[in-house]
Write an enzyme that holds these catalytic residues in place. Structure first.
Site, short mmCIF file in Angstrom:
data_model
loop_
_atom_site.label_atom_id
_atom_site.label_comp_id
_atom_site.label_asym_id
_atom_site.label_seq_id
_atom_site.Cartn_x
_atom_site.Cartn_y
_atom_site.Cartn_z
N TYR A 58 0.83 -1.20 0.00
CA TYR A 58 0.00 0.00 0.00
C TYR A 58 0.87 1.26 0.00
O TYR A 58 1.56 1.56 0.98
CB TYR A 58 -0.91 0.04 1.22
CG TYR A 58 -1.91 -1.09 1.32
CD1 TYR A 58 -2.11 -2.01 0.29
CD2 TYR A 58 -2.67 -1.26 2.47
CE1 TYR A 58 -3.03 -3.04 0.40
CE2 TYR A 58 -3.59 -2.29 2.59
CZ TYR A 58 -3.77 -3.17 1.56
OH TYR A 58 -4.67 -4.19 1.67
N HIS A 116 0.00 -11.94 1.63
CA HIS A 116 -1.03 -11.18 0.93
C HIS A 116 -1.81 -12.01 -0.08
O HIS A 116 -2.99 -11.74 -0.34
CB HIS A 116 -0.37 -9.99 0.22
CG HIS A 116 -1.26 -8.80 0.11
ND1 HIS A 116 -0.82 -7.50 0.26
CD2 HIS A 116 -2.58 -8.68 -0.14
CE1 HIS A 116 -1.83 -6.66 0.10
NE2 HIS A 116 -2.90 -7.35 -0.15
#
Length: 290
Positions: A58, A116
């Site tokens: 991010y 992830h």
């Protein structure tokens, strides 16, 4: 608050603050709204949303930096910080390097560290071995997975030698319910926390007239009704992004109250596809907290 036995002395708030597209996007940083983003995270914590979800991807780590800045001054033991390692960094040495870098950006340890997504090249057991090393080193406290189905979760569990997989983070919403008879059901049956990302479907549910009508009975918005529906399910924690303090305050008003069982079931029946849920999945949802 979510009562999850695997976390023992830690408290996970009934809703998590999501940081996707805060601080930038896909491996790309942006500093354009740092002040507003930091203020939003702080406001979330003040209102009881003490679980913060982020990832190294991010904003190319900038989201983690913003979280680290925002949590200064708050009692660390009352926060639960989640971060994730990208699958291209899933090898043993790269996991260790990524986790340490994330921890440095956050300025603290990571409470829950997730892979992830499945890696196409690195054996899952190698990643799990690195996670266990990170627990031993105090960099992380718990570990889990993101974007895995139940068979993948079971594979990860079989890799564990010292610690347990404690959480799964997948896409789930009233409009996207494929996990109900797979990862979500598995999580419930095995005492794992299930973190649901994109629960409002990028604003689609905030404009839903059915939810809006139910909300009028409680003086709540459609999004607050949807979020309350999620947090009324044991072990499920919705992850909600809010880029402004005002938006955070609206989201926080989904907590500390409950839909009636009748309204919860009405929402459940309205959004499910006819004939989609199997009998045991229906039983799962009937076990919702009152």
């Amino acid at each position: 608050m979510a009562d999850l036995k695997k976390f023992k002395h830690f408290t996970v708030s009934s809703m998590a603050f999501g940081t996707w597209r805060i601080g930038g996007g896909f491996w790309r940083a942006s500093h354009a709204r740092d002040g507003e983003w930091t203020a939003s995270i702080k406001r979330a914590i003040e209102l009881g949303i003490t679980t913060i979800d982020t990832a190294e991807m991010y904003g190319n780590g900038h989201a983690e930096e913003l979280v680290g800045e925002a949590i200064k001054g708050f009692e660390r033991d009352k926060l639960f910080i989640v971060s994730k390692v990208w699958p291209s960094h899933a090898s043993y040495e790269k996991v260790l390097k990524s986790a340490k870098a994330s921890s440095q950006r956050l300025g603290t340890h990571i409470d829950l560290y997730l892979l992830h997504a499945p890696s196409r090249t690195v054996p899952l057991c190698e990643t799990i071995s690195a996670f266990e090393r990170l627990v031993d080193d105090g960099i992380i406290r718990f570990f889990g997975l993101s974007n895995f189905d139940s068979s993948g979760i079971q594979k990860a569990m079989s890799c564990c030698k010292k610690y347990e997989v404690v959480a799964i983070q997948n896409h789930f919403s009233l409009l996207s319910r494929k996990d109900e008879n797979d990862a979500l059901l598995f999580a419930r049956n095995n005492g794992l926390m299930y973190m649901a990302y994109t629960p409002l479907e990028n604003g689609i549910l905030t404009r839903n007239e059915f939810l809006n009508e139910i909300g009028k009975k409680y003086n709540k918005t459609a999004s607050q009704v949807a979020l309350n529906w999620y947090i009324s399910v044991d072990n499920l924690v919705p992850i909600v992004k809010a880029s402004t303090p005002a938006h955070v305050e609206e989201n926080a008003q989904a907590m500390e109250w409950r839909l009636s069982r009748e309204d919860w079931e009405a929402i459940n029946n309205h959004f499910r596809t006819k004939g989609y849920l199997k009998e045991k999945v229906v039983s799962f949802f009937k076990s919702m907290r009152p």
